[in-house]
Design a protein around this motif. Structure first.
Motif, PDB file in Angstrom:
ATOM      1  N   TYR A  35     -66.116 -14.066  79.205  1.00 40.44           N
ATOM      2  CA  TYR A  35     -66.130 -12.608  79.129  1.00 40.44           C
ATOM      3  C   TYR A  35     -65.539 -12.082  77.830  1.00 40.44           C
ATOM      4  CZ  TYR A  35     -67.670 -12.856  83.834  1.00 40.44           C
ATOM      5  OH  TYR A  35     -68.425 -13.138  84.941  1.00 40.44           O
ATOM      6  N   TYR A  44     -68.965  -4.470  77.007  1.00 36.72           N
ATOM      7  CA  TYR A  44     -68.982  -4.378  78.467  1.00 36.72           C
ATOM      8  C   TYR A  44     -69.191  -2.954  78.991  1.00 36.72           C
ATOM      9  CZ  TYR A  44     -68.324  -5.379  83.285  1.00 36.72           C
ATOM     10  OH  TYR A  44     -68.562  -5.477  84.636  1.00 36.72           O
ATOM     11  N   HIS A  59     -74.679  -1.532  86.973  1.00 34.46           N
ATOM     12  CA  HIS A  59     -74.258  -1.370  88.371  1.00 34.46           C
ATOM     13  C   HIS A  59     -73.209  -0.270  88.550  1.00 34.46           C
ATOM     14  CE1 HIS A  59     -71.012  -3.844  86.734  1.00 34.46           C
ATOM     15  NE2 HIS A  59     -70.267  -3.495  87.755  1.00 34.46           N
ATOM     16  N   GLY A  76     -61.620  -9.492  90.370  1.00 35.63           N
ATOM     17  CA  GLY A  76     -62.431  -9.395  89.150  1.00 35.63           C
ATOM     18  C   GLY A  76     -62.533  -7.955  88.688  1.00 35.63           C
ATOM     19  N   GLY A 108     -62.176  -6.628  85.855  1.00 39.06           N
ATOM     20  CA  GLY A 108     -62.839  -6.420  84.569  1.00 39.06           C
ATOM     21  C   GLY A 108     -62.096  -5.417  83.712  1.00 39.06           C
ATOM     22  N   GLU A 118     -57.525 -10.082  87.588  1.00 37.28           N
ATOM     23  CA  GLU A 118     -58.450 -10.253  86.463  1.00 37.28           C
ATOM     24  C   GLU A 118     -57.979 -11.414  85.586  1.00 37.28           C
ATOM     25  OE1 GLU A 118     -61.587  -9.278  85.590  1.00 37.28           O
ATOM     26  OE2 GLU A 118     -61.073 -10.829  84.149  1.00 37.28           O
ATOM     27  N   PRO A 119     -58.698 -12.559  85.632  1.00 30.78           N
ATOM     28  CA  PRO A 119     -58.247 -13.727  84.878  1.00 30.78           C
ATOM     29  C   PRO A 119     -58.563 -13.685  83.385  1.00 30.78           C
ATOM     30  CG  PRO A 119     -60.188 -14.273  86.199  1.00 30.78           C
ATOM     31  CD  PRO A 119     -59.819 -12.880  86.551  1.00 30.78           C
ATOM     32  N   MET A 153     -60.816  -8.966  79.137  1.00 38.93           N
ATOM     33  CA  MET A 153     -61.126  -7.899  80.098  1.00 38.93           C
ATOM     34  C   MET A 153     -59.833  -7.214  80.547  1.00 38.93           C
ATOM     35  SD  MET A 153     -64.418  -7.907  80.476  1.00 38.93           S
ATOM     36  CE  MET A 153     -65.371  -7.705  81.950  1.00 38.93           C
ATOM     37  N   ASP A 190     -56.868 -16.264  88.732  1.00 36.51           N
ATOM     38  CA  ASP A 190     -58.161 -16.549  89.335  1.00 36.51           C
ATOM     39  C   ASP A 190     -58.099 -16.137  90.808  1.00 36.51           C
ATOM     40  OD1 ASP A 190     -59.941 -18.557  90.887  1.00 36.51           O
ATOM     41  OD2 ASP A 190     -60.589 -18.676  88.798  1.00 36.51           O
ATOM     42  N   ALA A 191     -59.218 -15.628  91.338  1.00 39.99           N
ATOM     43  CA  ALA A 191     -59.234 -15.193  92.746  1.00 39.99           C
ATOM     44  C   ALA A 191     -58.800 -16.292  93.698  1.00 39.99           C
ATOM     45  CB  ALA A 191     -60.639 -14.729  93.119  1.00 39.99           C
ATOM     46  N   ILE A 199     -66.680  -6.370  93.092  1.00 35.91           N
ATOM     47  CA  ILE A 199     -67.944  -5.837  92.574  1.00 35.91           C
ATOM     48  C   ILE A 199     -68.374  -6.633  91.338  1.00 35.91           C
ATOM     49  CG2 ILE A 199     -69.128  -3.791  91.653  1.00 35.91           C
ATOM     50  CD1 ILE A 199     -68.305  -3.562  94.654  1.00 35.91           C
ATOM     51  N   ALA A 200     -69.609  -7.130  91.400  1.00 36.80           N
ATOM     52  CA  ALA A 200     -70.234  -7.881  90.285  1.00 36.80           C
ATOM     53  C   ALA A 200     -69.439  -9.142  89.945  1.00 36.80           C
ATOM     54  CB  ALA A 200     -70.416  -6.985  89.052  1.00 36.80           C
ATOM     55  N   PHE A 247     -69.141 -17.597  91.671  1.00 42.75           N
ATOM     56  CA  PHE A 247     -68.623 -18.663  92.543  1.00 42.75           C
ATOM     57  C   PHE A 247     -69.751 -19.553  93.076  1.00 42.75           C
ATOM     58  CE2 PHE A 247     -65.694 -15.044  92.947  1.00 42.75           C
ATOM     59  CZ  PHE A 247     -64.492 -15.653  92.611  1.00 42.75           C
TER      60      PHE A 247
HETATM   61  C1  LIG Z   1     -69.302  -8.593  85.619  1.00 36.37           C
HETATM   62  S1  LIG Z   1     -67.556  -8.437  85.540  1.00 36.37           S
HETATM   63  C2  LIG Z   1     -67.253  -7.177  86.784  1.00 36.37           C
HETATM   64  C3  LIG Z   1     -66.016  -6.359  86.478  1.00 36.37           C
HETATM   65  C4  LIG Z   1     -65.787  -5.176  87.401  1.00 36.37           C
HETATM   66  N1  LIG Z   1     -65.627  -5.608  88.779  1.00 36.37           N
HETATM   67  C5  LIG Z   1     -66.907  -4.176  87.279  1.00 36.37           C
HETATM   68  O1  LIG Z   1     -67.700  -4.070  88.238  1.00 36.37           O
HETATM   69  O2  LIG Z   1     -67.015  -3.515  86.244  1.00 36.37           O
HETATM   70  C6  LIG Z   1     -67.003  -9.906  86.360  1.00 36.37           C
HETATM   71  C7  LIG Z   1     -65.494 -10.037  86.306  1.00 36.37           C
HETATM   72  O3  LIG Z   1     -65.097 -11.071  87.215  1.00 36.37           O
HETATM   73  C8  LIG Z   1     -64.060 -11.798  86.606  1.00 36.37           C
HETATM   74  N2  LIG Z   1     -64.028 -13.138  87.203  1.00 36.37           N
HETATM   75  C9  LIG Z   1     -64.821 -14.193  86.925  1.00 36.37           C
HETATM   76  N3  LIG Z   1     -64.454 -15.271  87.650  1.00 36.37           N
HETATM   77  C10 LIG Z   1     -63.409 -14.870  88.405  1.00 36.37           C
HETATM   78  C11 LIG Z   1     -62.570 -15.519  89.340  1.00 36.37           C
HETATM   79  N4  LIG Z   1     -62.754 -16.814  89.647  1.00 36.37           N
HETATM   80  N5  LIG Z   1     -61.580 -14.817  89.915  1.00 36.37           N
HETATM   81  C12 LIG Z   1     -61.386 -13.504  89.613  1.00 36.37           C
HETATM   82  N6  LIG Z   1     -62.149 -12.826  88.723  1.00 36.37           N
HETATM   83  C13 LIG Z   1     -63.142 -13.510  88.129  1.00 36.37           C
HETATM   84  C14 LIG Z   1     -64.431 -11.825  85.140  1.00 36.37           C
HETATM   85  O4  LIG Z   1     -63.323 -12.135  84.303  1.00 36.37           O
HETATM   86  C15 LIG Z   1     -64.978 -10.431  84.917  1.00 36.37           C
HETATM   87  O5  LIG Z   1     -63.999  -9.527  84.514  1.00 36.37           O
END
Ligand SMILES: C[S@@+](CC[C@H](N)C(=O)[O-])C[C@H]1O[C@@H](n2cnc3c(N)ncnc32)[C@H](O)[C@@H]1O
Length: 237
Positions: A5, A12, A20, A43, A45, A65-66, A70, A94-95, A110-111, A116
């Motif tokens: 990211y 972004y 979305h 996540g 973002g 948010e890892p 972001m 990480d989640a 969301i998104a 996963f």
């Molecule tokens: C497409 S962005 C969506 C951000 C926000 N939720 C939005 O809708 O604008 C995906 C986000 O998920 C985070 N992400 C990816 N893998 C993740 C994980 N394993 N645990 C938590 N967050 C994660 C990414 O760092 C990124 O910020």
């Protein structure tokens, strides 16, 4: 987690405000009505959805948010909003490694689902079930989509920022029912000349509704009603 990211961060908000984000801005508030005390956002973002959650509920928010890039934008957004600084805690994890001090009323994701694999999702639902109070709400976005076709590199969008053009290009490399891989190019041009270019190759997991239902039922969730494009679940009491 590989931080794909970071190179996408400057693009972004430009891009997803056309994607979305407006749809979720419209649909998420009604799903969260009744949530008062606490929300875990997975996540977060750059914080676009964090703002929506904060406007829809008076709840304290735990924003996981890892990605450093972001998270940097998320914290800058909070710094401009003293009202949000008081009730949003940013968790740089990480989640799959989240353990909150006490269970929350709702989890919003969301998104993020597409990041996963099936094995990671099995663990994710267990982690989220542990963070929710009995009867707690789990909300995430999901749609049935046709399988993408591998193809050529295509320009998706371009945004003018001052004298520069910010371009997003994508190419589907491989695709199957559950998994696709795509290459993204993030380009900045000045007078037509590329002055910056970053490439990301990322995987996208697209579980079907039957698979999700089996996974979430096994983790102790029951399905609820939701507007099109979202799914809601409640942790069994
Ligand atoms: C497409 S962005 C969506 C951000 C926000 N939720 C939005 O809708 O604008 C995906 C986000 O998920 C985070 N992400 C990816 N893998 C993740 C994980 N394993 N645990 C938590 N967050 C994660 C990414 O760092 C990124 O910020």
């Amino acid at each position: 987690m590989t931080d794909h990211y970071s190179v996408a961060v400057p693009f972004y908000d430009l891009w997803h405000d056309d994607g979305h984000v407006p749809d979720m801005r419209e649909k998420l508030p009604s799903v969260l009505s009744g949530v008062r005390r606490s929300v875990l956002e997975i996540g977060a973002g750059t914080g676009r959805m964090t703002e929506v959650i904060a406007a829809a509920t008076p709840a304290e928010i735990f924003a996981v948010e890892p990605s450093l890039g972001m998270r940097g934008v998320l914290l800058s957004r909070l710094a401009d909003r003293p009202d949000l600084m008081e009730r949003v805690t940013v968790l740089p994890y990480d989640a799959l490694s989240v353990e909150l001090d006490e269970p929350v009323e709702a989890v919003v994701m969301i998104a993020v689902l597409y990041t996963f694999s099936a094995a990671e999702r099995a663990k994710l639902w267990q982690v989220l079930a542990r963070q929710l109070e009995p009867g707690g709400l789990l909300v995430f976005n999901w749609r049935e989509r046709p399988v993408a076709e591998p193809g050529e590199l295509e320009q998706l969008d371009t945004y003018r920022v001052g004298r520069h053009d910010y371009e997003i290009w994508a190419q589907t490399l491989t695709a199957s029912e559950e998994l696709s891989t795509a290459r993204f190019l993030y380009r900045i041009r000045h007078r037509g000349v590329v002055i910056s270019e970053d490439e990301v190759v990322s995987s996208s997991h697209r579980p079907g509704l039957d698979a999700l239902t089996a996974e979430l039922t096994a983790a102790g969730f029951v399905p609820g009603d939701a507007p099109e494009g979202l799914l809601t679940w409640r942790l069994r009491k």
